[in-house]
Every structure is written in C-alpha cells, then in structure tokens.
Design an enzyme around this catalytic site. Structure first.
Site, PDB file in Angstrom:
ATOM      1  N   LYS A  13       0.835  -1.214   0.000  1.00  0.00           N
ATOM      2  CA  LYS A  13       0.000   0.000   0.000  1.00  0.00           C
ATOM      3  C   LYS A  13       0.866   1.259   0.000  1.00  0.00           C
ATOM      4  CE  LYS A  13      -2.019  -1.017   3.928  1.00  0.00           C
ATOM      5  NZ  LYS A  13      -1.372  -2.300   4.234  1.00  0.00           N
ATOM      6  N   ARG A  86      -9.742   0.823   8.409  1.00  0.00           N
ATOM      7  CA  ARG A  86      -9.318  -0.539   8.746  1.00  0.00           C
ATOM      8  C   ARG A  86     -10.400  -1.285   9.490  1.00  0.00           C
ATOM      9  NH1 ARG A  86      -3.535   0.695   8.745  1.00  0.00           N
ATOM     10  NH2 ARG A  86      -2.475  -1.264   8.970  1.00  0.00           N
ATOM     11  N   ARG A 125      11.972  -5.280   5.314  1.00  0.00           N
ATOM     12  CA  ARG A 125      11.635  -3.904   4.931  1.00  0.00           C
ATOM     13  C   ARG A 125      12.508  -2.914   5.709  1.00  0.00           C
ATOM     14  NH1 ARG A 125       5.607  -1.727   5.501  1.00  0.00           N
ATOM     15  NH2 ARG A 125       5.852  -2.552   7.623  1.00  0.00           N
ATOM     16  N   ARG A 157      11.111  -0.964  11.278  1.00  0.00           N
ATOM     17  CA  ARG A 157       9.957  -0.629  12.110  1.00  0.00           C
ATOM     18  C   ARG A 157       9.826  -1.582  13.296  1.00  0.00           C
ATOM     19  NH1 ARG A 157       4.833   0.427   8.244  1.00  0.00           N
ATOM     20  NH2 ARG A 157       3.856  -0.879   9.838  1.00  0.00           N
ATOM     21  N   ARG A 168      -0.398  -8.791  13.290  1.00  0.00           N
ATOM     22  CA  ARG A 168      -0.979  -7.834  12.332  1.00  0.00           C
ATOM     23  C   ARG A 168      -1.786  -8.561  11.266  1.00  0.00           C
ATOM     24  NH1 ARG A 168       4.361  -5.149  10.759  1.00  0.00           N
ATOM     25  NH2 ARG A 168       3.209  -4.098   9.100  1.00  0.00           N
TER      26      ARG A 168
HETATM   27  P1  AP5 Z   1       4.846  -1.597   1.888  1.00  0.00           P
HETATM   28  O1  AP5 Z   1       4.563  -0.745   0.711  1.00  0.00           O
HETATM   29  O2  AP5 Z   1       5.556  -1.007   3.040  1.00  0.00           O
HETATM   30  O3  AP5 Z   1       3.489  -2.335   2.351  1.00  0.00           O
HETATM   31  P2  AP5 Z   1       2.248  -1.778   3.164  1.00  0.00           P
HETATM   32  O4  AP5 Z   1       1.034  -2.419   2.572  1.00  0.00           O
HETATM   33  O5  AP5 Z   1       2.280  -0.299   3.248  1.00  0.00           O
HETATM   34  O6  AP5 Z   1       2.508  -2.473   4.560  1.00  0.00           O
HETATM   35  P3  AP5 Z   1       2.441  -1.860   6.038  1.00  0.00           P
HETATM   36  O7  AP5 Z   1       3.149  -2.840   6.917  1.00  0.00           O
HETATM   37  O8  AP5 Z   1       2.878  -0.445   6.061  1.00  0.00           O
HETATM   38  O9  AP5 Z   1       0.964  -1.945   6.326  1.00  0.00           O
HETATM   39  P4  AP5 Z   1       0.363  -1.906   7.701  1.00  0.00           P
HETATM   40  O10 AP5 Z   1      -1.039  -1.798   7.299  1.00  0.00           O
HETATM   41  O11 AP5 Z   1       0.672  -3.051   8.587  1.00  0.00           O
HETATM   42  O12 AP5 Z   1       1.081  -0.679   8.454  1.00  0.00           O
HETATM   43  P5  AP5 Z   1       0.649   0.826   8.704  1.00  0.00           P
HETATM   44  O13 AP5 Z   1       1.862   1.642   8.757  1.00  0.00           O
HETATM   45  O14 AP5 Z   1      -0.451   1.207   7.809  1.00  0.00           O
HETATM   46  O15 AP5 Z   1       5.662  -2.874   1.361  1.00  0.00           O
HETATM   47  C1  AP5 Z   1       6.145  -3.856   2.263  1.00  0.00           C
HETATM   48  C2  AP5 Z   1       7.548  -4.313   1.859  1.00  0.00           C
HETATM   49  O16 AP5 Z   1       7.485  -5.020   0.623  1.00  0.00           O
HETATM   50  C3  AP5 Z   1       8.554  -3.160   1.620  1.00  0.00           C
HETATM   51  O17 AP5 Z   1       9.812  -3.585   2.034  1.00  0.00           O
HETATM   52  C4  AP5 Z   1       8.515  -2.953   0.092  1.00  0.00           C
HETATM   53  O18 AP5 Z   1       9.737  -2.434  -0.408  1.00  0.00           O
HETATM   54  C5  AP5 Z   1       8.269  -4.383  -0.404  1.00  0.00           C
HETATM   55  N1  AP5 Z   1       7.460  -4.458  -1.614  1.00  0.00           N
HETATM   56  C6  AP5 Z   1       6.399  -3.684  -1.960  1.00  0.00           C
HETATM   57  N2  AP5 Z   1       5.889  -4.081  -3.138  1.00  0.00           N
HETATM   58  C7  AP5 Z   1       6.637  -5.152  -3.537  1.00  0.00           C
HETATM   59  C8  AP5 Z   1       6.592  -6.014  -4.693  1.00  0.00           C
HETATM   60  N3  AP5 Z   1       5.672  -5.859  -5.637  1.00  0.00           N
HETATM   61  N4  AP5 Z   1       7.501  -7.002  -4.771  1.00  0.00           N
HETATM   62  C9  AP5 Z   1       8.435  -7.173  -3.794  1.00  0.00           C
HETATM   63  N5  AP5 Z   1       8.532  -6.386  -2.695  1.00  0.00           N
HETATM   64  C10 AP5 Z   1       7.633  -5.391  -2.567  1.00  0.00           C
HETATM   65  O19 AP5 Z   1       0.056   0.726  10.164  1.00  0.00           O
HETATM   66  C11 AP5 Z   1       0.890   0.417  11.260  1.00  0.00           C
HETATM   67  C12 AP5 Z   1       0.078   0.346  12.534  1.00  0.00           C
HETATM   68  O20 AP5 Z   1      -0.521   1.630  12.782  1.00  0.00           O
HETATM   69  C13 AP5 Z   1      -1.095  -0.612  12.527  1.00  0.00           C
HETATM   70  O21 AP5 Z   1      -0.697  -1.936  12.849  1.00  0.00           O
HETATM   71  C14 AP5 Z   1      -1.991   0.008  13.600  1.00  0.00           C
HETATM   72  O22 AP5 Z   1      -1.513  -0.278  14.884  1.00  0.00           O
HETATM   73  C15 AP5 Z   1      -1.811   1.500  13.356  1.00  0.00           C
HETATM   74  N6  AP5 Z   1      -2.808   2.038  12.422  1.00  0.00           N
HETATM   75  C16 AP5 Z   1      -2.565   2.635  11.203  1.00  0.00           C
HETATM   76  N7  AP5 Z   1      -3.712   2.972  10.608  1.00  0.00           N
HETATM   77  C17 AP5 Z   1      -4.707   2.590  11.444  1.00  0.00           C
HETATM   78  C18 AP5 Z   1      -6.133   2.636  11.366  1.00  0.00           C
HETATM   79  N8  AP5 Z   1      -6.748   3.167  10.311  1.00  0.00           N
HETATM   80  N9  AP5 Z   1      -6.831   2.144  12.422  1.00  0.00           N
HETATM   81  C19 AP5 Z   1      -6.227   1.622  13.501  1.00  0.00           C
HETATM   82  N10 AP5 Z   1      -4.889   1.535  13.627  1.00  0.00           N
HETATM   83  C20 AP5 Z   1      -4.137   2.008  12.606  1.00  0.00           C
HETATM   84 MG    MG Z   2       2.527   1.105   4.818  1.00  0.00          MG
END
Ligand code: AP5
Ligand code: MG
Ligand code: ZN
Length: 214
Positions: A13, A86, A125, A157, A168
């Site tokens: 994402k 979410r 990552r 992270r 997660r």
């Molecule tokens: P990346 O692009 O970082 O993936 P992502 O989908 O953004 O994954 P996240 O871990 O950031 O999602 P998340 O939902 O757990 O975390 P968030 O920060 O939103 O890609 C992942 C890896 O793969 C990278 O190394 C990238 O280089 C690689 N990659 C990408 N595409 C690729 C491909 N095609 N091929 C190979 N490699 C590839 O949330 C974190 C925390 O915040 C949550 O757990 C929660 O506690 C809180 N939070 C955030 N938003 C909310 C909400 N709305 N409600 C409640 N809590 C929330």
């Molecule tokens: Mg992300």
C-alpha cells in the site's frame, strides 16, 4: 479522485500510494506514518503501545485524525488513503466526513498478495521518516542504509518483528478484511494482483485509475 488503497500489511500500500501520488500529484495520506511521526507526543506514545503489539489503535483516535487531515487544503480536490479505513466503523465515519465536505469516494483498490509473500516482504523492509519504503532484496536503496529521496538513515519498524507481523496479519483478517465486501457491495472495489514487480503493479493501478470516470 478520492482513492483508498486496501490490503494486508506488507501488500505494498505504502509503496504504491507513493508512486500513484507522484503520478497524479495527489496527497498520500498514510495513517501509520502520521502515528509514527507523532512519536514523543502523548498521542504518539499511546498509539505506539498498540502498534508495537500489532493491534489497531482505537477507532475514535483514527476517525478524528482523518477528519482533521481531509479537511486540510491540499486534500480539497483529491486524496489517496493508505491504511484507513481498517474497520467498518472507520469506513462508516469516512462516509460522514466526506458528506460534510460535499465529497464522496471514487475508487477502492484492493491489493492481493499471498500470506507467505507478506512475511518475506515485511521482515526485510526498511523505511524512512519521509515516508519512503525499501526492501533489502526487492527494492534496496542506492546507498546501504540511506534514503534515496531525502538522505536520512533508514530504520527497521518496531512492528516488523515476527510476533507483531503474525498478529498484524490476524488482526487484518478479523477487522479489516470485511471491508472488501463492504466496498464491493458499493461498486467501488477494484482487485489488484499485488504479487508481481513494483513497476508492474504500479502500471496496473494507474490503468485502473485512468479507466474510471471522475
Ligand atoms: P509496503 O509498501 O511497506 O506495504 P504496506 O502495505 O504499506 O505495509 P504496512 O506494513 O505499512 O501496512 P500496515 O497496514 O501493517 O502498516 P501501517 O503503517 O499502515 O511494502 C512492504 C515491503 O514489501 C517493503 O519492504 C517494500 O519495499 C516491499 N514491496 C512492496 N511491493 C513489492 C513487490 N511488488 N515485490 C516485492 N517487494 C515489494 O500501520 C501500522 C500500525 O498503525 C497498525 O498496525 C496500527 O496499529 C496502526 N494504524 C494505522 N492505521 C490505522 C487505522 N486506520 N486504524 C487503527 N490503527 C491504525
Ligand atoms: Mg505502509
Ligand atoms: Zn527519506
């Protein structure tokens, strides 16, 4: 266009939202990045307790955060949401927030990736405070440990540890996956195969976005 990127942790994402944001010149709003940037404040410290365990931060906190962010001037024409909503209550709140701004959602892109691949992606990552995302093997920075975009040091992270990753993924299945049907029923969902290369997926997303009437 008002767009949501939906998908499990590690589906890409953040990576895809940043690329699309550059192509469309539309703000990329990552709730995870906003919460991490709040480190050291009362909100940031409270949120970190949930985040490090791989749990969701309470809906009330996220809803107010998004209400505030979407009413800022740079979002007046379009936005790309990454990591919000979410839960169903967050999605319902978004409808109200947008109605208050006389807006509505245009498109929800659901990035689909098998679980085993998600774990491989997350465990290697590296991220930057500026929002850039890297992978030690699949998407390394030009200079080891340093962000290509802003030159700051990359970090691992706190929630990219095996136990948090597993939690997660299970939290995603219970609380976030129901949003797929929610948006499908509204006719807003487009499925994206998230298992190819970053460039391939970015191309597919761009063509789906361009095919939608605004
Ligand atoms: P990346 O692009 O970082 O993936 P992502 O989908 O953004 O994954 P996240 O871990 O950031 O999602 P998340 O939902 O757990 O975390 P968030 O920060 O939103 O890609 C992942 C890896 O793969 C990278 O190394 C990238 O280089 C690689 N990659 C990408 N595409 C690729 C491909 N095609 N091929 C190979 N490699 C590839 O949330 C974190 C925390 O915040 C949550 O757990 C929660 O506690 C809180 N939070 C955030 N938003 C909310 C909400 N709305 N409600 C409640 N809590 C929330
Ligand atoms: Mg992300
Ligand atoms: Zn950076």
């Amino acid at each position: 266009m008002n767009i949501i990127l939906l998908g499990p942790p590690g589906s890409g994402k953040g990576t895809q939202a940043a690329l699309l944001s550059g192509k469309l010149r539309t703000p990329h709003i990552s709730t995870g990045d906003i919460l991490r940037a709040a480190k050291g404040t009362e909100l940031g410290n409270r949120a970190a307790e949930y985040m490090n365990r791989g749990e969701l931060v309470p809906d009330s906190v996220l809803i107010e955060m998004i209400r505030d962010r979407l009413s800022q001037a740079d979002c007046a024409k379009a936005f790309i949401l990454d990591g919000y909503p979410r839960t169903i209550p967050q999605a319902d709140a978004l409808v109200d927030i947008l109605a208050g701004l006389d807006r509505r959602l245009d498109l929800v892109l659901n990035i689909e990736v098998p679980d085993a691949e998600l774990i491989t992606r997350l465990s290697a990552r590296r991220v930057c405070k500026c929002g850039a995302t890297y992978h030690l093997i699949f998407n390394p920075p030009e200079k080891e440990g340093v962000c290509d975009r802003c030159g700051k040091r990359l970090y691992h992270r706190d929630d990219d540890k095996e136990e948090s990753i597993k939690n997660r993924l299970s939290v995603y299945k219970k609380q976030t996956q129901p949003l797929i049907d929610y948006y499908r029923n509204l006719g807003l969902l487009a499925a994206i195969d998230g298992s190819g290369s970053i460039e391939q997926i970015s191309g597919e997303i761009y063509s789906v976005v361009k095919a939608r009437p605004e």
